[in-house]
Design a protein around this motif. Structure first.
Motif, PDB file in Angstrom:
ATOM      1  N   TYR A 190     -13.516  -0.960  10.876  1.00 17.09           N
ATOM      2  CA  TYR A 190     -12.979  -0.735  12.213  1.00 17.09           C
ATOM      3  C   TYR A 190     -13.610   0.527  12.806  1.00 17.09           C
ATOM      4  CZ  TYR A 190      -9.518  -4.406  11.734  1.00 17.09           C
ATOM      5  OH  TYR A 190      -8.905  -5.631  11.589  1.00 17.09           O
ATOM      6  N   TYR A 191     -14.072   0.392  14.038  1.00 15.55           N
ATOM      7  CA  TYR A 191     -14.736   1.482  14.743  1.00 15.55           C
ATOM      8  C   TYR A 191     -13.966   1.822  16.014  1.00 15.55           C
ATOM      9  CZ  TYR A 191     -18.768   0.017  11.926  1.00 15.55           C
ATOM     10  OH  TYR A 191     -19.617  -0.323  10.901  1.00 15.55           O
ATOM     11  N   CYS A 192     -13.869   3.103  16.317  1.00 17.83           N
ATOM     12  CA  CYS A 192     -13.389   3.480  17.648  1.00 17.83           C
ATOM     13  C   CYS A 192     -14.594   3.898  18.481  1.00 17.83           C
ATOM     14  CB  CYS A 192     -12.345   4.577  17.601  1.00 17.83           C
ATOM     15  SG  CYS A 192     -12.937   6.197  17.121  1.00 17.83           S
ATOM     16  N   ALA A 200     -21.139  -1.207  26.490  1.00 16.30           N
ATOM     17  CA  ALA A 200     -20.689  -0.272  27.530  1.00 16.30           C
ATOM     18  C   ALA A 200     -20.095   1.000  26.948  1.00 16.30           C
ATOM     19  CB  ALA A 200     -19.658  -0.951  28.433  1.00 16.30           C
ATOM     20  N   TYR A 201     -19.879   1.031  25.645  1.00 22.09           N
ATOM     21  CA  TYR A 201     -19.309   2.204  24.998  1.00 22.09           C
ATOM     22  C   TYR A 201     -20.419   3.168  24.619  1.00 22.09           C
ATOM     23  CZ  TYR A 201     -14.703   0.135  25.003  1.00 22.09           C
ATOM     24  OH  TYR A 201     -13.502  -0.381  25.414  1.00 22.09           O
ATOM     25  N   ASN A 202     -20.245   4.424  24.999  1.00 20.57           N
ATOM     26  CA  ASN A 202     -21.299   5.416  24.828  1.00 20.57           C
ATOM     27  C   ASN A 202     -21.245   6.126  23.474  1.00 20.57           C
ATOM     28  OD1 ASN A 202     -20.160   5.720  27.932  1.00 20.57           O
ATOM     29  ND2 ASN A 202     -22.369   5.479  27.787  1.00 20.57           N
ATOM     30  N   TYR A 203     -20.055   6.261  22.933  1.00 22.96           N
ATOM     31  CA  TYR A 203     -19.881   7.037  21.708  1.00 22.96           C
ATOM     32  C   TYR A 203     -19.104   6.199  20.699  1.00 22.96           C
ATOM     33  CZ  TYR A 203     -21.028  10.763  24.969  1.00 22.96           C
ATOM     34  OH  TYR A 203     -21.642  11.523  25.922  1.00 22.96           O
ATOM     35  N   TRP A 204     -19.521   6.320  19.435  1.00 20.88           N
ATOM     36  CA  TRP A 204     -18.939   5.523  18.357  1.00 20.88           C
ATOM     37  C   TRP A 204     -18.640   6.408  17.156  1.00 20.88           C
ATOM     38  CZ3 TRP A 204     -18.038   0.195  18.517  1.00 20.88           C
ATOM     39  CH2 TRP A 204     -18.525  -0.462  19.654  1.00 20.88           C
ATOM     40  N   GLY A 205     -17.564   6.063  16.454  1.00 21.27           N
ATOM     41  CA  GLY A 205     -17.302   6.693  15.184  1.00 21.27           C
ATOM     42  C   GLY A 205     -18.068   6.000  14.064  1.00 21.27           C
ATOM     43  N   GLN A 206     -17.864   6.482  12.848  1.00 17.97           N
ATOM     44  CA  GLN A 206     -18.608   5.958  11.701  1.00 17.97           C
ATOM     45  C   GLN A 206     -17.917   4.757  11.066  1.00 17.97           C
ATOM     46  OE1 GLN A 206     -16.465   8.385  11.470  1.00 17.97           O
ATOM     47  NE2 GLN A 206     -15.271   7.825   9.663  1.00 17.97           N
ATOM     48  N   GLY A 207     -16.672   4.521  11.436  1.00 20.89           N
ATOM     49  CA  GLY A 207     -15.941   3.365  10.937  1.00 20.89           C
ATOM     50  C   GLY A 207     -15.045   3.680   9.756  1.00 20.89           C
ATOM     51  N   SER A 261      -6.378   6.053  13.005  1.00 23.99           N
ATOM     52  CA  SER A 261      -6.488   7.150  13.945  1.00 23.99           C
ATOM     53  C   SER A 261      -7.947   7.394  14.263  1.00 23.99           C
ATOM     54  CB  SER A 261      -5.885   8.429  13.354  1.00 23.99           C
ATOM     55  OG  SER A 261      -4.518   8.272  13.067  1.00 23.99           O
ATOM     56  N   CYS A 262      -8.184   7.873  15.457  1.00 23.65           N
ATOM     57  CA  CYS A 262      -9.538   8.233  15.892  1.00 23.65           C
ATOM     58  C   CYS A 262      -9.431   9.594  16.551  1.00 23.65           C
ATOM     59  CB  CYS A 262     -10.072   7.194  16.858  1.00 23.65           C
ATOM     60  SG  CYS A 262     -11.656   7.613  17.612  1.00 23.65           S
ATOM     61  N   ALA A 263      -9.962  10.596  15.881  1.00 24.48           N
ATOM     62  CA  ALA A 263      -9.913  11.963  16.392  1.00 24.48           C
ATOM     63  C   ALA A 263     -11.245  12.329  17.020  1.00 24.48           C
ATOM     64  CB  ALA A 263      -9.583  12.922  15.258  1.00 24.48           C
ATOM     65  N   GLN A 294     -21.362  15.545  24.678  1.00 26.05           N
ATOM     66  CA  GLN A 294     -21.295  14.702  23.498  1.00 26.05           C
ATOM     67  C   GLN A 294     -19.858  14.617  22.988  1.00 26.05           C
ATOM     68  OE1 GLN A 294     -23.252  12.806  21.830  1.00 26.05           O
ATOM     69  NE2 GLN A 294     -25.338  13.299  22.466  1.00 26.05           N
ATOM     70  N   VAL A 295     -19.521  13.471  22.481  1.00 31.15           N
ATOM     71  CA  VAL A 295     -18.212  13.242  21.871  1.00 31.15           C
ATOM     72  C   VAL A 295     -18.433  12.785  20.447  1.00 31.15           C
ATOM     73  CG1 VAL A 295     -16.086  11.912  21.956  1.00 31.15           C
ATOM     74  CG2 VAL A 295     -17.192  12.600  24.097  1.00 31.15           C
ATOM     75  N   GLN A 296     -17.795  13.459  19.527  1.00 27.43           N
ATOM     76  CA  GLN A 296     -17.824  13.020  18.132  1.00 27.43           C
ATOM     77  C   GLN A 296     -16.488  12.370  17.805  1.00 27.43           C
ATOM     78  OE1 GLN A 296     -18.755  16.552  18.717  1.00 27.43           O
ATOM     79  NE2 GLN A 296     -20.735  15.604  19.175  1.00 27.43           N
ATOM     80  N   LEU A 297     -16.546  11.191  17.216  1.00 26.61           N
ATOM     81  CA  LEU A 297     -15.345  10.428  16.890  1.00 26.61           C
ATOM     82  C   LEU A 297     -15.270  10.207  15.390  1.00 26.61           C
ATOM     83  CD1 LEU A 297     -15.664   7.709  19.694  1.00 26.61           C
ATOM     84  CD2 LEU A 297     -14.252   9.766  19.744  1.00 26.61           C
ATOM     85  N   VAL A 298     -14.093  10.416  14.826  1.00 30.83           N
ATOM     86  CA  VAL A 298     -13.896  10.230  13.394  1.00 30.83           C
ATOM     87  C   VAL A 298     -12.653   9.376  13.174  1.00 30.83           C
ATOM     88  CG1 VAL A 298     -13.487  11.335  11.180  1.00 30.83           C
ATOM     89  CG2 VAL A 298     -14.990  12.431  12.860  1.00 30.83           C
ATOM     90  N   GLU A 299     -12.842   8.219  12.559  1.00 31.49           N
ATOM     91  CA  GLU A 299     -11.735   7.327  12.257  1.00 31.49           C
ATOM     92  C   GLU A 299     -11.136   7.655  10.890  1.00 31.49           C
ATOM     93  OE1 GLU A 299     -14.967   4.709  14.258  1.00 31.49           O
ATOM     94  OE2 GLU A 299     -14.854   6.282  12.736  1.00 31.49           O
ATOM     95  N   SER A 300      -9.868   7.356  10.746  1.00 34.31           N
ATOM     96  CA  SER A 300      -9.189   7.499   9.467  1.00 34.31           C
ATOM     97  C   SER A 300      -8.031   6.521   9.416  1.00 34.31           C
ATOM     98  CB  SER A 300      -8.703   8.933   9.258  1.00 34.31           C
ATOM     99  OG  SER A 300      -7.771   9.284  10.260  1.00 34.31           O
ATOM    100  N   GLY A 301      -7.466   6.358   8.225  1.00 33.51           N
ATOM    101  CA  GLY A 301      -6.288   5.516   8.080  1.00 33.51           C
ATOM    102  C   GLY A 301      -6.541   4.147   7.491  1.00 33.51           C
ATOM    103  N   GLY A 302      -7.797   3.815   7.253  1.00 32.00           N
ATOM    104  CA  GLY A 302      -8.087   2.529   6.645  1.00 32.00           C
ATOM    105  C   GLY A 302      -7.677   2.502   5.184  1.00 32.00           C
TER     106      GLY A 302
END
Length: 122
Positions: A94-96, A108-115, A21-23, A1-9
């Motif tokens: 914006y989502y990574c 086709a993208y398996n993992y998504w951040g919360q935006g 950024s997407c960590a 599993q990959v957890q993605l967290v966006e920031s900078g908006g």
């Protein structure tokens, strides 16, 4: 599993810049192509930019070419989206996302951040 967290908006005036950024946590991002998508109110989610696993290949939507730059720092498990010359029509969440290979296709993208919200005022 990959957890993605966006920031900078945030809120910026037209012509301004933001860096998103997407960590990632859980697994290393170096195995994945990474993409940025956005969704404005009442609109479908749309592709913005993508980069392959080693950063050597990128792809951009026509609407952002020359203004946005996607990059990645695999050692930091982070992907960036530098957005310059922002326009009101860039306003969106914006989502990574992470995919097995470079693609512009959201499914086709398996993992998504919360935006993260980006608002560009005129």
């Amino acid at each position: 599993q990959v957890q993605l967290v966006e920031s900078g908006g945030g809120l910026v005036q037209a012509g301004g810049s933001l860096r998103l950024s997407c960590a990632a946590s859980g697994r290393t991002l170096s195995s994945y192509a990474m993409g940025w998508f956005r969704q404005a109110p009442g609109k479908e989610r749309e592709f913005v930019a993508a980069v392959n696993s080693n950063g050597g290949l990128t792809n951009y939507a026509d609407s952002v070419k020359g203004r946005f730059t996607i990059s990645r720092a695999n050692a930091e498990n982070t992907v960036y989206l530098q957005m310059n010359s922002l326009k009101p029509e860039d306003t969106a969440v914006y989502y990574c996302a992470a995919a097995v290979r470079l693609t512009v296709v959201a499914v086709a993208y398996n993992y998504w951040g919360q935006g993260t919200q980006v608002t560009v005022s005129s």
